[in-house]
Design a protein around this motif. Structure first.
Motif, short mmCIF file in Angstrom:
data_model
loop_
_atom_site.label_atom_id
_atom_site.label_comp_id
_atom_site.label_asym_id
_atom_site.label_seq_id
_atom_site.Cartn_x
_atom_site.Cartn_y
_atom_site.Cartn_z
N GLN A 179 59.57 78.50 40.52
CA GLN A 179 60.75 78.97 40.89
C GLN A 179 61.61 79.62 40.11
O GLN A 179 62.23 80.62 40.45
CB GLN A 179 61.46 77.59 41.70
N GLN A 180 61.67 79.06 38.58
CA GLN A 180 62.52 79.67 37.93
C GLN A 180 61.93 81.13 37.36
O GLN A 180 62.88 82.21 37.13
CB GLN A 180 62.52 78.80 36.66
N GLU A 237 62.99 83.50 40.34
CA GLU A 237 64.51 84.03 40.22
C GLU A 237 64.89 84.84 38.96
O GLU A 237 65.58 85.51 39.13
CB GLU A 237 65.31 82.69 40.14
N LEU A 269 59.49 80.90 48.22
CA LEU A 269 59.48 80.45 46.75
C LEU A 269 60.90 80.66 46.30
O LEU A 269 61.42 80.02 45.27
CB LEU A 269 58.64 80.88 45.91
N SER A 270 61.81 81.12 47.13
CA SER A 270 63.21 81.62 46.70
C SER A 270 64.25 80.37 47.10
O SER A 270 64.20 79.69 48.09
CB SER A 270 63.73 82.96 47.06
N THR A 271 65.49 80.39 46.48
CA THR A 271 66.35 79.52 47.05
C THR A 271 67.04 80.23 48.14
O THR A 271 66.93 81.50 48.45
CB THR A 271 67.60 79.57 45.90
#
Length: 587
Positions: free
Chosen positions: A121-122, A125, A157-159
């Motif tokens: 995830q990092q 982003e 997979l994103s916020t």
């Protein structure tokens, strides 16, 4: 590290640089295809520090080289040290995703998507999402077009905040001034729909779909059909009626035949998605209209959907609404429509059942079997097994067999081939007496066909018939006729004899092998035609294991080995080669 070691570690990069600068594009393509090998030689660290930056600086080449590079990088994650370093491949692919050539961009997008699902995830982003932003607002339409294919892989997979931004950016792409961008947005909207929550499908995706579905460009509208299916699969039947039914009706009658074609091509999938009520109230009428469409391409697509759609409605509706259209399509002016129907029409038989198939379908099968277009005849013959399962072989033989026999000398060899492939099925159901009376001569005639593929299929057919009716039948009915061909003045008949005996050898017992097959094969070993002699050697190679299994070691030693010894000294190179290969199995 001493100087010599340093020079050695630079060697792969040096070779790659030289090859990528070569004026021959094929050599540059080969160099790119060897990137994985070079990366293995360098190791992950030097691949990250040296090879990847070098590739970023090398994107100034012909499209065929860039296409291979885009493809190779999609599988490069392991060579840079695993998923934690996968984001290092994105800058190069981002550049490739913005080039002018469509196939390069598409391959780059495909590779980015493959890498994206491996990222954490990092990384998503910090690296993937910024890349989407840059591509989505790029000055050139090429980058914005590519961006459309990158949203779905990253969305889940994103916020939540990033997801909101992605939906907003995608909305801008759906409203882009350039038709090519809107086309790409329409193409990928279905994939994004499957990732978005139902709440956001209702509030944001459906408005985007409606906008694209009424676009002034038919090339955009036709690409929204898959999105329509994807949205319908998310909604309840009531929500479907309220949200997209009107658009569905409009698309089924769109002024562009290409849009109607896409609807027709996806009709069963669409019908399953929208629910039984809409199918019954709206889609039967729409489907009938597509079957009667003015454009042959639309009727062709609709014809291919007939069996699948029929299973979604009741039998009375099929007989009342669909079958009259099917009867018209059997005599359609376009052979492509008739060919599509011939492929699919037999699929109606299990649904309609025996009586309705006899009443409604058999006349149509007969008409298609006599169609002037070879492709139509071929398609209907190749699906006869479905009909047989429903009405039984007796009725099939009474109604269709005469028409099938008429096609034994069809000018189109693929039609003859399709008949041959169905003969074992017919034989097993008809029984030996009927077969001997009606079809045995037919099967032997094919051995003399002018087309090799037919002769080859005919020999395989004889083996299958031997398996169906037994060795004693073969010894009486077909082997004597095959042996007669061994003395024919035309070498092709003698060649076919070898093929036929080789084919049926595995289906007979040791007695038939010793008394009928081997004597003829040994005689043909002295044929004046080299092609026959080396096929005899191939035949021996197949027969020897069978003879040994049948406890015929004496025959192998006394008859086959001397024949092979003579062939091993033949004047023809091919004969010697195959004879020596066969001899290796005899010892």
């Amino acid at each position: 590290m001493n100087t010599e070691d340093a020079d050695e570690t630079l060697y792969p990069i040096a070779i790659l640089i030289d090859e990528l600068k070569h004026e021959d594009a094929s050599l540059r393509v080969n160099a790119v295809r060897r990137l994985a090998t070079i990366a293995l030689a360098l190791g992950p660290e030097r691949t990250r520090d040296e090879l990847i930056p070098f590739l970023e600086d090398s994107i100034d080449d012909e499209d065929e080289v860039l296409l291979v590079l885009a493809e190779e990088l999609g599988g490069f994650v392991e060579y840079v040290g695993g998923p934690q370093y996968g984001h290092l491949l994105l800058p190069t692919l981002e550049t490739l995703a913005a080039v002018e050539e469509t196939v390069v961009r598409d391959k780059a997008v495909e590779s980015i998507a493959k890498i994206g699902v491996l990222l954490g995830q990092q990384q998503i982003e910090e690296h993937y999402i910024p890349m989407i932003r840059r591509l989505s607002i790029g000055d050139w339409f090429t980058s914005r077009t590519s961006a459309c294919g990158l949203y779905a892989p990253a969305y889940s997979l994103s916020t939540p905040n990033t997801q909101e931004e992605l939906r907003r950016l995608y909305g801008l792409l759906c409203n882009d001034d350039t038709p090519m961008v809107r086309r790409a947005a329409g193409t990928h909207l279905a994939k994004l729909t499957k990732e978005v929550s139902k709440e956001h499908v209702l509030s944001e995706i459906i408005p985007l779909f409606r906008h694209l579905a009424i676009d002034e460009q038919d090339s955009v509208r036709l690409l929204t059909v898959e999105s329509l299916v994807a949205i319908a699969e998310v909604l309840s039947p009531e929500e479907t009626k309220a949200q997209i039914l009107e658009i569905l009706r409009t698309m089924c009658t769109d002024k562009s035949w290409r849009v109607r074609y896409m609807i027709a091509d996806k009709f069963v999938q669409l019908a399953k998605a929208v629910g039984a009520d809409i199918v019954r109230e709206d889609l039967i009428t729409a489907f009938v209209a597509l079957l009667k469409d003015n454009e042959a391409e639309v009727r062709t697509a609709a014809a291919g959907q007939v069996p699948g759609f029929s299973t979604l409605i009741d039998k009375d509706s099929v007989l009342r609404e669909i079958m009259p259209c099917v009867k018209e399509l059997v005599t359609d002016t376009s052979q492509h429509v008739r060919a599509a129907l011939a492929t699919q029409i037999s699929g109606l038989a299990p649904f309609l059942g025996k009586d309705q198939t006899i009443d409604h379908l058999l006349p149509l099968f007969l008409a298609l079997l006599k169609d002037e277009a070879p492709e139509v005849r071929l398609n209907i013959i190749s699906k006869l097994d479905r009909v047989n399962e429903v009405i039984g072989i007796e009725l099939l033989s009474q109604s269709l067999l005469p028409a099938i026999i008429e096609l034994q000398e069809d000018k189109q060899w693929r039609v003859r081939l399709a008949i041959i492939e169905n003969i074992p099925l017919l034989a097993s159901q008809l029984g030996v007496a009927f077969f001997d009376e009606k079809l045995a001569e037919l099967c032997m005639n094919w051995l003399g066909d002018s087309v090799f593929s037919i002769r080859e299929a005919a020999t395989i057919n004889l083996r299958k018939l031997t398996e169906v009716f037994g060795v004693e039948w073969a010894k009486q009915a077909i082997i004597p006729k095959i042996l007669e061909m061994s003395t024919h003045e035309n070498y092709l008949y003698r060649m076919t004899t070898v093929f036929a005996l080789t084919a049926i050898a595995s289906a007979v017992n040791g007695d038939a092998l010793r008394d009928f097959i081997l004597p003829t094969v040994i005689t043909l070993a002295a044929d004046p035609i080299p092609n026959i002699r080396f096929n005899v050697a191939k035949c021996f190679e197949q027969i020897i294991p069978l003879a040994k299994k049948a406890n015929m070691t004496g025959t192998v030693n006394d008859q086959i080995k001397p024949a092979l010894a003579k062939l091993s000294e033949d004047s023809d190179n091919d004969v010697r080669f195959y004879a020596q290969r066969a001899a290796a199995t005899a010892w």
